[in-house]
Design an enzyme around this catalytic site. Sequence first.
Site, PDB file in Angstrom:
ATOM      1  N   ASP A 147       0.778  -1.051  -0.420  1.00 39.57           N
ATOM      2  CA  ASP A 147      -0.341   0.068  -0.412  1.00 39.57           C
ATOM      3  C   ASP A 147       0.590   1.305   0.385  1.00 39.57           C
ATOM      4  O   ASP A 147       1.584   1.344   0.369  1.00 39.57           O
ATOM      5  CB  ASP A 147      -0.873  -0.170   1.343  1.00 39.57           C
ATOM      6  CG  ASP A 147      -2.124   0.507   0.781  1.00 39.57           C
ATOM      7  OD1 ASP A 147      -2.418   1.343  -0.338  1.00 39.57           O
ATOM      8  OD2 ASP A 147      -3.100   1.462   2.279  1.00 39.57           O
ATOM      9  N   LEU A 164      10.474 -20.517  -4.421  1.00 38.28           N
ATOM     10  CA  LEU A 164       9.605 -19.659  -4.015  1.00 38.28           C
ATOM     11  C   LEU A 164       8.638 -20.056  -4.156  1.00 38.28           C
ATOM     12  O   LEU A 164       8.098 -19.872  -4.879  1.00 38.28           O
ATOM     13  CB  LEU A 164      10.331 -18.691  -4.240  1.00 38.28           C
ATOM     14  CG  LEU A 164       9.121 -17.401  -3.578  1.00 38.28           C
ATOM     15  CD1 LEU A 164       8.922 -17.055  -2.148  1.00 38.28           C
ATOM     16  CD2 LEU A 164       9.517 -16.018  -3.960  1.00 38.28           C
ATOM     17  N   HIS A 200       3.112   3.573  -9.134  1.00 38.91           N
ATOM     18  CA  HIS A 200       2.558   1.958  -8.891  1.00 38.91           C
ATOM     19  C   HIS A 200       3.013   1.460  -9.855  1.00 38.91           C
ATOM     20  O   HIS A 200       3.905  -0.027  -9.930  1.00 38.91           O
ATOM     21  CB  HIS A 200       0.775   1.761  -9.959  1.00 38.91           C
ATOM     22  CG  HIS A 200      -0.397   2.235  -9.344  1.00 38.91           C
ATOM     23  ND1 HIS A 200      -0.195   1.680  -8.212  1.00 38.91           N
ATOM     24  CD2 HIS A 200      -1.001   3.333  -9.575  1.00 38.91           C
ATOM     25  CE1 HIS A 200      -1.675   2.303  -7.403  1.00 38.91           C
ATOM     26  NE2 HIS A 200      -1.721   3.105  -8.785  1.00 38.91           N
TER      27      HIS A 200
HETATM   28  C1  IPE Z   1      -5.957  -2.720  -0.197  1.00 41.71           C
HETATM   29  O1  IPE Z   1      -5.563  -1.024  -0.261  1.00 41.71           O
HETATM   30  C2  IPE Z   1      -5.465  -3.520  -1.525  1.00 41.71           C
HETATM   31  C3  IPE Z   1      -4.599  -3.993  -2.041  1.00 41.71           C
HETATM   32  C4  IPE Z   1      -2.967  -3.329  -1.751  1.00 41.71           C
HETATM   33  C5  IPE Z   1      -4.141  -4.495  -3.176  1.00 41.71           C
HETATM   34  P1  IPE Z   1      -6.162  -0.012  -0.348  1.00 41.71           P
HETATM   35  O2  IPE Z   1      -5.580   0.869  -0.613  1.00 41.71           O
HETATM   36  O3  IPE Z   1      -6.873  -0.564  -1.300  1.00 41.71           O
HETATM   37  O4  IPE Z   1      -7.179  -0.297   0.834  1.00 41.71           O
HETATM   38  P2  IPE Z   1      -7.995   0.842   1.525  1.00 41.71           P
HETATM   39  O5  IPE Z   1      -9.102   1.048  -0.170  1.00 41.71           O
HETATM   40  O6  IPE Z   1      -6.711   2.034   2.001  1.00 41.71           O
HETATM   41  O7  IPE Z   1      -7.951   0.324   2.458  1.00 41.71           O
HETATM   42  C1  IPE Z   2      -1.602   0.528  -3.497  1.00 38.22           C
HETATM   43  O1  IPE Z   2      -1.298   1.495  -3.551  1.00 38.22           O
HETATM   44  C2  IPE Z   2      -1.631  -0.514  -4.989  1.00 38.22           C
HETATM   45  C3  IPE Z   2      -3.395  -0.577  -4.764  1.00 38.22           C
HETATM   46  C4  IPE Z   2      -3.901  -0.560  -3.712  1.00 38.22           C
HETATM   47  C5  IPE Z   2      -3.134  -1.578  -5.784  1.00 38.22           C
HETATM   48  P1  IPE Z   2      -2.780   2.751  -3.249  1.00 38.22           P
HETATM   49  O2  IPE Z   2      -2.920   2.963  -5.102  1.00 38.22           O
HETATM   50  O3  IPE Z   2      -3.623   1.961  -2.579  1.00 38.22           O
HETATM   51  O4  IPE Z   2      -1.441   3.736  -2.856  1.00 38.22           O
HETATM   52  P2  IPE Z   2      -2.563   4.796  -1.970  1.00 38.22           P
HETATM   53  O5  IPE Z   2      -3.173   3.853  -0.407  1.00 38.22           O
HETATM   54  O6  IPE Z   2      -3.540   5.563  -2.530  1.00 38.22           O
HETATM   55  O7  IPE Z   2      -1.404   5.686  -1.402  1.00 38.22           O
HETATM   56 MG    MG Z   3      -4.105   2.406  -0.210  1.00 42.97          MG
END
Ligand code: IPE
Ligand code: IPE
Ligand code: MG
Length: 252
Positions: free
Chosen positions: A26, A137, A43
């Site tokens: 995240d 792995l 990303h």
């Molecule tokens: C969880 O992260 C999903 C992934 C890492 C793929 P999100 O960014 O979507 O989660 P919330 O919305 O902050 O809970």
């Molecule tokens: C994690 O990063 C990737 C996915 C959830 C796919 P985010 O896109 O959730 O990044 P933040 O949480 O908005 O910073």
């Molecule tokens: Mg996120």
Amino acid sequence: MPNGATPQTDREGLQGSPRHVAIIMDGNGRWAAARGLPRAEGHRRGVEALRKVVRAAHELGISYLTIFSFSAENWSRPASEIGDLFGLLRRFIRHDLAALHADGVRVRVIGEREGLESDICALLTEAEDLTRNNTRLTLVVAFNYGSRQEIAAAAQRLAREVAEGKRDPSSITADVLGSYLDAPDIPDPDLIIRTSGEQRLSNFLMWQAAYSELVFVPIHWPDFDKAALEDAIAEYATRERRFGGLIAKTGS
Ligand code: IPE
Ligand code: IPE
Ligand code: MG
């Protein structure tokens, strides 16, 4: 820190290395925003971090690495961002599959395939088929994954068996239900790491996390590296896993 590919508990109840590490990757968007960059760049850098962490995982003797790459709820993001994320998955499999295979990585995918574009499904299946016999792995990719949806799908299959007269309701134990989840042969995660400082599961492996140790790290996913993974494992090693029981104290 103790070595070893399987989880071990010493006499004080402290842990050896985790056999299965699961990561909620995240913070890509916030990483980018902090640098004045588009979320897509976060990303893209997140995929680079993933490559390094997969390599680090097998160097550290981890047997199973699960990564949360797209949640069932991520469909609520703008279409352009969903397109970026799917594009990165396509590129990751096309560019990295041969190298993962050469490194002995077995790829497994959990999550709902129905409704995904057919070329994505084909890539996921190709990755699983090509790497099926690798043993170094296991990389479990949670894609279009939601734990509630996974449990509901298992309940549907069991209900169908009951309706068809093939199963008695009293036979549905926790072990049976668990065996109807997406990857029942993969052991539960010992350690779940979430980056970016958020402290929640966001519908990730809720069944399998019953006794996982949770480690939340403040850094955003693109900055996560082998040292950060080692730190999380060191934190795990200080935890006492009791599984509802008692820890045998040395000398008692
Ligand atoms: C969880 O992260 C999903 C992934 C890492 C793929 P999100 O960014 O979507 O989660 P919330 O919305 O902050 O809970
Ligand atoms: C994690 O990063 C990737 C996915 C959830 C796919 P985010 O896109 O959730 O990044 P933040 O949480 O908005 O910073
Ligand atoms: Mg996120």
